[in-house]
Design an enzyme around this catalytic site. Sequence first.
Site: not given
Ligand code: 26W
Length: 832
Positions: A375, A564-565, A570, A672, A676
């Site tokens: 992801h 978003k975060r 971003k 995502t 929406k």
């Molecule tokens: C704590 C480590 C960690 C590292 C990465 C925690 C969470 C992450 C995720 C990869 C962050 C995340 O939410 N990624 C997002 O995933 C979505 C679903 O596929 C995508 O639509 C987003 O682009 C992506 O940033």
Amino acid sequence: MASVNEAVRLECIADMLQHTGLDRESIETDFLRYLCHFMGRNPGSEDYYLFKALSYTTRDRLMTYWKETWHAYNNQNLKKAYYLSMEFLIGRSLSNNLLNLGIEHEAAEAMHDLTLSLEEIEDSERDAGLGNGGLGRLAACFMDSCATLQLPVMGYGLRYEYGMFRQRIQNGFQVEEPDHWLGTGQYPWEVMRSEYTRVVKFGGASRQYTDPHSGQLTVHWENAEEIQAIPFDVPIPGYKNQTVNTLRLWSASAQEGFNLTEFNAGSYHEAIAKKSEAENITMVLYPNDSSENGKELRLKQQYFLVSASLQDVIAQWKKHNDGFSRFAEYNAFQLNDTHPSLAVAELMRLLVDKEGIKWDEAWKITTQTMAYTNHTLLPEALEKWPVSLFERLLPRPLEIIYEINRRFLMQVAMKWPADLQRQRRMSIIDEHNNVSMAYLAIVGSHSVNGVAELHSNLLKEGLFHDFYEIWPEKFNNKTNGVTQRRWLAMCNPELRELLNDTIGEEWITDLSQLSNLKPYATDAGFQNKWAIVKRNNKKRLAGLIKKQTGVELNVDSMFDVQVKRIHEYKRQLLNVLHVIHLYSRIKRGDMENWTNRSVIFGGKAAPGYAMAKQIIKLINNVAEVVNSDPDVGDKLKVVFFPNYRVSAMEVICPGTDLSEQISTAGKEASGTGNMKFMMNGALTIGTLDGANVEIREAVGPENFFLFGLHTPEVEALRPHYNPQGYIDQCYELQAVMGLLESGHFNQFEPGLFDDIIHSMRSPNDPWMTLADFHAYITEQQIAASAYLNQSEWIKMSILNTACSGIFSTDRTMQEYNKDIWKLTPVSVSLEE
Ligand code: 26W
């Protein structure tokens, strides 16, 4: 367990169904029974009690289907899939469950009879915020779609006591507060299943020994600390189809009689302290969506999830099967990012050490059942764990990882003899003695997928290129989606009714039907209705914003939204620069082709991410200056929406005109939120990044505001990026930087934004914000002018919804199923 004969079971079901009627009267009766008898309150009591009573009433109505679904899945030899995820960002469930049960109206009427408002009751539900952002919300949408598609898929996650922190804004700064989402009571949707408690080990040592009888060499994990994993099941109903799938969340608990020896030895205090240490494992969600490397507790959480879940699946398997020769035929595991990738080592451990299966056979089972989804492309988000931490916490899984790596590197050496560089690059254990979880996941899986076309291609070309060269067949794409039940039918009831009246209801389970809207895009009567719905949704959003921030928005202005975060990639900063540019235009009287705008930001910053927190402060300071300037008035408003979360998005996306998807090309895996917004008729201004590429393709370039460098251009520019050059070439950017650098937005807080300014001015700025500034404000002006022609805008808005059919997680799940899981849908029917 006592076995019950089939006739009794069926009688029980008939009885349950009879007592849980879906009509208004039955709902009312049960609601009152829960409220008055179970909780000892009355209809005039606090919303919290009303919410609980209605939730229990609703859960009762799911229960029969839930039992039947479980029965149907477990009494047949059918293949099942397990979605392993550290996050499930569920949000609220009451309105969703009522919708999927098809009893929204009945429930509303029942409440109305008691002079209560269903909407208010729904509004008092706290979000289950068991996730950070996109990855966690995607998992929740997947669960909804699998249930609707009648796929035998179970989710496995963690039941954090504290979900995502609550964000308060104080003097413009983010302040984090704990989110004890369970409150003092219970989560009404969950059912504790202590009979399925599993035990997870940590620490101790691994010892080899030879069985005196068989002469077999076996390995024991000894002197480990043992922690209980107690499952709590949450029902996941499909849409009006009598299927209710299960999300199983594990909660950590010290074993009964925990440390009894210490206890007896008089170390009362130490014994209890250790108990709470054990229970710490599922205490809190890590609120970081890019790096949490090296944190011991995080690794413990990951192993806890993986070990409990795999033990659970194996125990279930052994109830109905002898041996494991057919295990891979009937079980599939999907790893949601690398967070659960220890599953590769843990399944090997359980098969080899516990079940006595030979390594090669166990490895075959493991690689045939595991599949990994990536992801993120951000290198800092790729998980790496120090070997030293493994030695201390997970000695036996570490040995297994060494052996996996040894065999894997032999394979690499065979394919590329003497290419030591490559062996070093590809080793699961890197030169700094860290375990690369992504490599472990790739080596141990038969499928590796990205979450949008562009992202999946970048994985093959970049990050995982070496692995692609060995195993091209493993790599595939599964473009993300969102569930239209929550993200259109539930959150936008007025649009739902308009769609139903125009093209029928089929879109709720077949989103491609939305394309039937296309002919209406230019129909003046329909455009009118569309505009009314949008305006009402904007009013609703403006009302919420007024309540949360005190800022009053003009509903006739363009609602321009980025939620978003908060992350540098971003580029909320780019958006802020545009706001400052608009402000500067007002101040210098440059009002040609002006469109009034309300710019709305929302999102949480990881508590340790200083730059992201500064960005929040900057947005708030700019908002303060802009909103209080009498020259500005209605022309421009800026708000930071506090505590952005799932339930907030349910109000935000229906009320949005323009969706901001402006990440540096090549950085956003998919997005995502973009989907929406599109589904709810917003137009997108965006870069060619993530799923924006596919959104633009679907809706047509004429209905999408594209700007900015493309991925290859970003990479080509990187070595000689010169931000000053962009400033020199663009007087608008000079004006914006002038305002920022003069301290106009931090008059009494000198130096506050220096880091932000430096980062944008740095030739090493990885996000190249200034490189896209000019293209961005140019495209923003095109969007603004387009908005002035409302009939044209509405046409584009309708087309965005009409072309959003492929962004349903129903489609995504069908693709996972066809290419990876290969499950047969099971229909659950209680009619006979
Ligand atoms: C704590 C480590 C960690 C590292 C990465 C925690 C969470 C992450 C995720 C990869 C962050 C995340 O939410 N990624 C997002 O995933 C979505 C679903 O596929 C995508 O639509 C987003 O682009 C992506 O940033």
